[in-house]
Design a protein around this motif. Sequence first.
Motif, PDB file in Angstrom:
ATOM      1  N   PRO A  24       0.597  -1.100  -0.522  1.00  0.00           N
ATOM      2  CA  PRO A  24      -0.258  -0.309  -0.080  1.00  0.00           C
ATOM      3  C   PRO A  24       0.851   0.993  -0.279  1.00  0.00           C
ATOM      4  N   ASP A  25       2.244   1.338   0.099  1.00  0.00           N
ATOM      5  CA  ASP A  25       2.737   2.554   0.149  1.00  0.00           C
ATOM      6  C   ASP A  25       3.249   3.374  -1.509  1.00  0.00           C
ATOM      7  N   LEU A  26       2.939   2.043  -2.142  1.00  0.00           N
ATOM      8  CA  LEU A  26       3.109   2.943  -3.490  1.00  0.00           C
ATOM      9  C   LEU A  26       1.537   3.607  -4.338  1.00  0.00           C
ATOM     10  N   GLU A  37      -6.916  13.031   0.090  1.00  0.00           N
ATOM     11  CA  GLU A  37      -8.303  12.413   0.230  1.00  0.00           C
ATOM     12  C   GLU A  37      -8.540  10.688  -0.754  1.00  0.00           C
ATOM     13  N   ALA A  38      -8.026  10.838  -1.671  1.00  0.00           N
ATOM     14  CA  ALA A  38      -8.268  10.041  -2.994  1.00  0.00           C
ATOM     15  C   ALA A  38      -6.630   8.407  -1.804  1.00  0.00           C
ATOM     16  N   GLU A  39      -5.643   9.137  -1.205  1.00  0.00           N
ATOM     17  CA  GLU A  39      -4.921   8.342  -0.762  1.00  0.00           C
ATOM     18  C   GLU A  39      -5.126   7.085   0.490  1.00  0.00           C
ATOM     19  N   THR A  40      -5.598   8.493   0.835  1.00  0.00           N
ATOM     20  CA  THR A  40      -6.594   7.424   2.568  1.00  0.00           C
ATOM     21  C   THR A  40      -7.382   6.947   2.522  1.00  0.00           C
ATOM     22  N   ALA A  41      -7.901   7.288   1.323  1.00  0.00           N
ATOM     23  CA  ALA A  41      -9.648   5.798   0.956  1.00  0.00           C
ATOM     24  C   ALA A  41      -9.328   4.733   0.110  1.00  0.00           C
ATOM     25  N   LEU A  42      -8.302   4.787  -0.616  1.00  0.00           N
ATOM     26  CA  LEU A  42      -7.231   4.060  -1.475  1.00  0.00           C
ATOM     27  C   LEU A  42      -6.885   3.118  -0.240  1.00  0.00           C
ATOM     28  N   ARG A  43      -6.364   3.790   0.819  1.00  0.00           N
ATOM     29  CA  ARG A  43      -5.119   2.715   1.505  1.00  0.00           C
ATOM     30  C   ARG A  43      -6.238   1.706   2.280  1.00  0.00           C
TER      31      ARG A  43
END
Length: 396
Positions: free
Chosen positions: A263-265, A353-359
């Motif tokens: 997920p760090d990617l 926001e997108a990074e948090t949602a996807l992760r």
Amino acid sequence: MTAPRQDPLRDPRFFADPYPAYDRLREGCPVQRIPTGSGGHHAYLITGHAEAREAFTDPGLSKDTARFFADRPSNRDLHPAISRNMLASDPPAHTRHRRVATRLFTTGRVRELRPFITRVVDELMTGWRPGTDIDLVADLAIPLPVTVVCELLGVPEADRATLAARSHDLFDATDTARVDAASHHIGDYLTDLIDTARANPADGPLHSLLRDCDEGGLDRDETVSLAALLLVAGHETTTHFIGNAVLALLRHPDALDRLRRDPDLISAALDELLRFDSPISVATFRHSTRDLRVGGIDIPAGYPVLISPGAANRDPSTFPAPNHLNLDRDATAHLSFGHGIHRCPGAPLARAEAETALRTLLTRFPNTRLTIPADSLTWRQTRLTRGLTALPLTLA
């Protein structure tokens, strides 16, 4: 160059998948004159990447819509907060607005917001269980950015759903009366909200915004217009960003598997996801104030000019094999946030926001799948943004 006989951006097939049309137009000529609507009007559409970058920074292209329509009859009735905001202005007015807007989305301020964003995502996913069905758009992609931007504006929780719905109506390309009515609902609501806040000084995000507006020299109407822009632009495009990104990953299992395993990617993958299916298909209105040349093509004064980030992001001369989602690609040159002085100042917040949602989604429900076939999904009927009406998923 063979110009199309009908508006290529109003074909129902365009809304479902604009990229074949963009490819044909770009191959014909990356800057060309197209018919718009049914009244015999024309505009210039830019589909090439280099040409789009050039146009984004050309001072001969104005975003001042009031100037364009000053001597053109119109039956529209948009609230001034919507029709005269930062996106519809040129320097020096634009410069004052942007200076205030940029303060809201500095790296430091977005970092301070990240715990709140994480808390909102956690709350929205409360009750999600493997084996159950959700609509990612309605259950996460809409309420997440709406909640964040309404928190910044101090909008009471009870009013947020209605305000979001009216903001959604602003992008309805099929019903101009509905758009106009929505603009007045939003403009009137935010005027009352800001007047009430000024009459009752306190500490909080909205009062902080008002102080920034005062220090930036914005008057009452300009402050309302900035608040309206933050509301509308602050959630609509992020909603589509999240939905489009999740769908792209579900349709590319190899890329999805890489992000599930690491997920760090995700943070680095956001640029390619934005490039692959941009939430902005055609940028907001511009018009030529003088005769100019873009990409070697003459554009006379007085014409609308439509710049398409969605098309430019699939230009094979800049992005080889553009129709393939490639997480190893350097996609930082994408134009989904625009380019030049009008580049979206809220980009850092949208990415957070997108990074948090996807992760969170990929960590908690790594084997989530589409509930219905991808070709059964429906898309918003608007050329400005590209986004799903719903994204049914089965959690796993």
